[in-house]
Design a protein around this motif. Structure first.
Motif, PDB file in Angstrom:
ATOM      1  N   ARG A 122      -0.318 -12.415  13.002  1.00  0.00           N
ATOM      2  CA  ARG A 122      -1.408 -11.507  12.630  1.00  0.00           C
ATOM      3  C   ARG A 122      -1.612 -11.532  11.119  1.00  0.00           C
ATOM      4  NH1 ARG A 122      -2.031  -7.200  16.293  1.00  0.00           N
ATOM      5  NH2 ARG A 122      -3.808  -6.630  14.971  1.00  0.00           N
ATOM      6  N   GLN A 123      -2.871 -11.529  10.697  1.00  0.00           N
ATOM      7  CA  GLN A 123      -3.197 -11.412   9.281  1.00  0.00           C
ATOM      8  C   GLN A 123      -2.956  -9.972   8.842  1.00  0.00           C
ATOM      9  OE1 GLN A 123      -4.317 -13.936   7.224  1.00  0.00           O
ATOM     10  NE2 GLN A 123      -4.012 -15.361   8.928  1.00  0.00           N
ATOM     11  N   ALA A 124      -2.271  -9.807   7.715  1.00  0.00           N
ATOM     12  CA  ALA A 124      -1.896  -8.459   7.282  1.00  0.00           C
ATOM     13  C   ALA A 124      -2.157  -8.269   5.792  1.00  0.00           C
ATOM     14  CB  ALA A 124      -0.418  -8.199   7.586  1.00  0.00           C
ATOM     15  N   ALA A 125      -2.304  -7.011   5.402  1.00  0.00           N
ATOM     16  CA  ALA A 125      -2.381  -6.607   3.992  1.00  0.00           C
ATOM     17  C   ALA A 125      -1.148  -5.764   3.692  1.00  0.00           C
ATOM     18  CB  ALA A 125      -3.656  -5.822   3.729  1.00  0.00           C
TER      19      ALA A 125
ATOM     20  N   ARG B 100       7.293   1.581   5.212  1.00  0.00           N
ATOM     21  CA  ARG B 100       8.338   2.295   4.508  1.00  0.00           C
ATOM     22  C   ARG B 100       7.681   3.179   3.443  1.00  0.00           C
ATOM     23  NH1 ARG B 100      10.172   0.014   8.213  1.00  0.00           N
ATOM     24  NH2 ARG B 100      12.125  -1.157   8.421  1.00  0.00           N
ATOM     25  N   PRO B 101       8.396   4.134   2.857  1.00  0.00           N
ATOM     26  CA  PRO B 101       7.767   5.001   1.851  1.00  0.00           C
ATOM     27  C   PRO B 101       7.138   4.255   0.675  1.00  0.00           C
ATOM     28  CG  PRO B 101       9.857   5.933   2.555  1.00  0.00           C
ATOM     29  CD  PRO B 101       9.760   4.579   3.200  1.00  0.00           C
ATOM     30  N   ASP B 102       7.647   3.062   0.320  1.00  0.00           N
ATOM     31  CA  ASP B 102       7.062   2.335  -0.801  1.00  0.00           C
ATOM     32  C   ASP B 102       6.429   1.005  -0.396  1.00  0.00           C
ATOM     33  OD1 ASP B 102       9.506   1.352  -0.144  1.00  0.00           O
ATOM     34  OD2 ASP B 102      10.353   1.384  -2.163  1.00  0.00           O
ATOM     35  N   VAL B 103       6.337   0.715   0.907  1.00  0.00           N
ATOM     36  CA  VAL B 103       5.672  -0.496   1.403  1.00  0.00           C
ATOM     37  C   VAL B 103       4.881  -0.132   2.656  1.00  0.00           C
ATOM     38  CG1 VAL B 103       5.940  -2.845   2.265  1.00  0.00           C
ATOM     39  CG2 VAL B 103       7.529  -1.981   0.529  1.00  0.00           C
ATOM     40  N   LEU B 104       3.620  -0.546   2.699  1.00  0.00           N
ATOM     41  CA  LEU B 104       2.748  -0.271   3.842  1.00  0.00           C
ATOM     42  C   LEU B 104       2.118  -1.582   4.296  1.00  0.00           C
ATOM     43  CD1 LEU B 104       0.934   1.405   5.749  1.00  0.00           C
ATOM     44  CD2 LEU B 104      -0.542   1.884   3.799  1.00  0.00           C
ATOM     45  N   VAL B 105       2.241  -1.906   5.573  1.00  0.00           N
ATOM     46  CA  VAL B 105       1.670  -3.133   6.118  1.00  0.00           C
ATOM     47  C   VAL B 105       0.665  -2.743   7.205  1.00  0.00           C
ATOM     48  CG1 VAL B 105       2.128  -5.351   7.208  1.00  0.00           C
ATOM     49  CG2 VAL B 105       3.825  -4.362   5.657  1.00  0.00           C
ATOM     50  N   MET B 106      -0.559  -3.222   7.055  1.00  0.00           N
ATOM     51  CA  MET B 106      -1.602  -2.935   8.042  1.00  0.00           C
ATOM     52  C   MET B 106      -2.480  -4.159   8.238  1.00  0.00           C
ATOM     53  SD  MET B 106      -4.230  -0.396   5.997  1.00  0.00           S
ATOM     54  CE  MET B 106      -3.077   0.964   6.086  1.00  0.00           C
TER      55      MET B 106
END
Length: 522
Positions: free
Chosen positions: A146-149, A235-241
């Motif tokens: 999956r392509q993610a940001a 995580r609190p300092d990393v977000l992947v969507m």
């Protein structure tokens, strides 16, 4: 001491970038022009004023960057050269070292980067005041790529924000104590609200939850796309969507060349905003152009793409109903009802004369009706309303500060897309439908359905419980229980009466409308 040092830092930045000269140069008084020439002696201020302002805000930190982002959307209030420079703050804040971003990711997941992502682009695609974004490829639970940001929090943000907020709290205290308007403006409560929003933005898990909620709320609207959150990688300092592909909404000519209906896009933006506010009471509150794109994909052509969900606003049912009634009365030019609502809500002293407040509101608002957006400025309307509120001692509502900021963003966005947009006529039908839904038969039916299990259990037991209580020796506890039962019975009776009368009124209304239709009067 820390507040004093921060204040001195701000003063140093102001002098370094010549912001004092930017302010004073706008005045035409001879003595001010002379003062401007004096204070700029020995300072090299060759850079354009817009660039100097942008660099100063960047160097002062995230709070000031956000202030610049808000100003960048107000081209009706800002000179073009300054607005163009401040627009760079929307997603082009200087990025931090990608090695730091990778170290943050590996620390958050406690494993090497290669074990987290199939691939990861070291060069960030966007950088803002709080975080920066990298593109990546992940493998989901089904084994699909999956392509993610990937959004990574800037390091060391909390101490910087806390320093600025401490300074703002101190200044708010001064304003409240020393200003004649201090009690009415509630500066400490406003800063406390801002404090909460900023600290929430530093927790990316909270942002992921905001995105998930907005995605659920907007699914049936078919006007806006919200990226899917990959919860296993948050995580609190990393977000992947989910990675979204669209054209920034600021590139209006590119969108027009691609065949996007720009006036419809502007109207859709108003619909999305009012739906989030009045239907859901949960709205995206950071809607500057850097956070909004438009899809050119065939399956979702012309739909909005929302990004960055760190700041959201929430409204209670009371706030929604009060605001909707205000807006509806305003769109109908029923200024007397607007004045009455202000008094009923306690926003103005109860001794305020309705006719005087009505006249003042009419004088502010009436000149702006039936005009396209290019001929009005909601910012100026709010400024005049603020002056009126001071006269009538209207208390500021801190919980609505974010809503006011977002409304200004929406107006700035609408002005950029379609200067001919009539903001009032676009919003009026939506609000009238919402009011009918909230106050009409549908609202009564919804509440009856919600309360029916409770009353189905209580009603059969009421006679026996009352008999048991009356046949026993009364004491204070039993008397209190009896009173509670009687209160519940009265409430039940009122509900049944409302149902009967409401049903009769609804049926009678239908019969009258049918009769008028036959007479061709309706």
């Amino acid at each position: 001491m820390r507040r004093l040092l921060r204040g001195l830092t701000i003063l140093r930045v102001v002098l370094r970038y010549g912001l004092d000269e930017v302010v004073l140069s706008n005045f035409r008084h001879p003595w001010l022009l002379t003062l401007t020439r004096i204070i700029t002696l020995g300072r090299r201020l060759e850079a354009p004023r817009g660039e100097r302002l942008r660099l100063a805000l960047e160097s002062l930190g995230p709070i000031f960057v956000k202030f610049g982002q808000v100003l960048s959307t107000r081209r009706d209030l800002m000179p073009p050269d300054i607005a163009d420079e401040l627009a760079l703050l929307q997603d082009r804040v200087p990025p931090f070292d990608p090695a730091i971003a990778i170290a943050t990711i590996e620390r958050a997941f406690r494993r090497p980067l290669e074990e987290v992502f199939v691939s990861f682009e070291r060069q960030p695609v966007a950088s803002a005041s709080i975080a920066q974004v990298h593109f990546a490829v992940i493998r989901d639970r089904e084994g699909r790529e999956r392509q993610a940001a990937v959004k990574v929090l800037r390091p060391g943000m909390l101490p910087v924000i806390d320093k600025d907020l401490a300074l703002m709290h101190m200044m708010a205290g001064w304003v409240e104590r020393l200003s004649a308007d201090g009690k009415r403006l509630k500066p400490r409560q406003v800063v406390a609200e801002f404090d909460n929003y900023l600290h929430d933005e530093l927790d990316l898990v909270r942002e992921a939850a905001n995105a998930a909620q907005l995605r659920r709320n907007m699914q049936g609207l078919d006007l806006v796309l919200i990226p899917e959150v990959f919860w296993d990688l948050c995580r609190p300092d990393v977000l992947v969507m989910e990675r979204m592909n669209g054209v920034p909404i600021s590139q209006v000519e590119r969108l027009r060349e691609a065949g996007v209906d720009i006036p419809k896009l502007a109207r859709d933006g108003v619909t999305i905003f009012f739906t989030q506010v009045f239907r859901d009471g949960f709205f995206h509150a950071d809607m500057h152009p850097g956070n909004i794109q438009v899809s050119l994909d065939a399956a979702s052509f012309g739909r909005y793409i929302s990004l960055d969900f760190g700041i959201v606003g929430t409204l209670t049912e009371y706030d929604k109903e009060y605001l909707a009634q205000n807006f509806t009365a305003f769109f109908r030019r029923d200024y007397k009802r607007v004045a009455e609502l202000h008094i009923e809500s306690g926003w103005v002293p109860p001794s305020t004369r309705v006719n005087e407040l009505e006249s003042a509101i009419r004088a502010v608002c009436e000149p702006y009706f039936d005009r396209p957006l290019k001929e009005i400025s909601l910012g100026m309307v709010l400024l005049r309303l603020f002056q009126t509120s001071r006269r009538f001692q209207v208390e500021i509502q801190p919980q609505l500060v974010l809503l006011q900021k977002t409304l200004l963003n929406i107006e700035g966005l609408g002005r950029q897309l379609d200067p001919e947009l009539d903001l009032w006529s676009t919003a009026k039908p939506f609000l009238e439908r919402w009011m009918l839904d909230q106050l009409g038969p549908q609202r009564l039916w919804r509440e009856l359905r919600m309360e029916s299990p409770r009353y189905a259990k209580i009603l059969p037991e009421l006679p026996r419980l009352m008999f048991d209580l009356l046949s026993q020796r009364p004491d204070k506890a039993r008397e209190q229980q009896l009173q509670e039962l009687l209160t519940e019975q009265r409430r039940t009776n009122r509900l049944l009466q409302s149902l009967i009368y409401g049903g009769m009124g609804f049926v009678l209304g239908l019969l009258v409308m049918q009769w008028l239709t036959r007479l061709r009067l309706f």
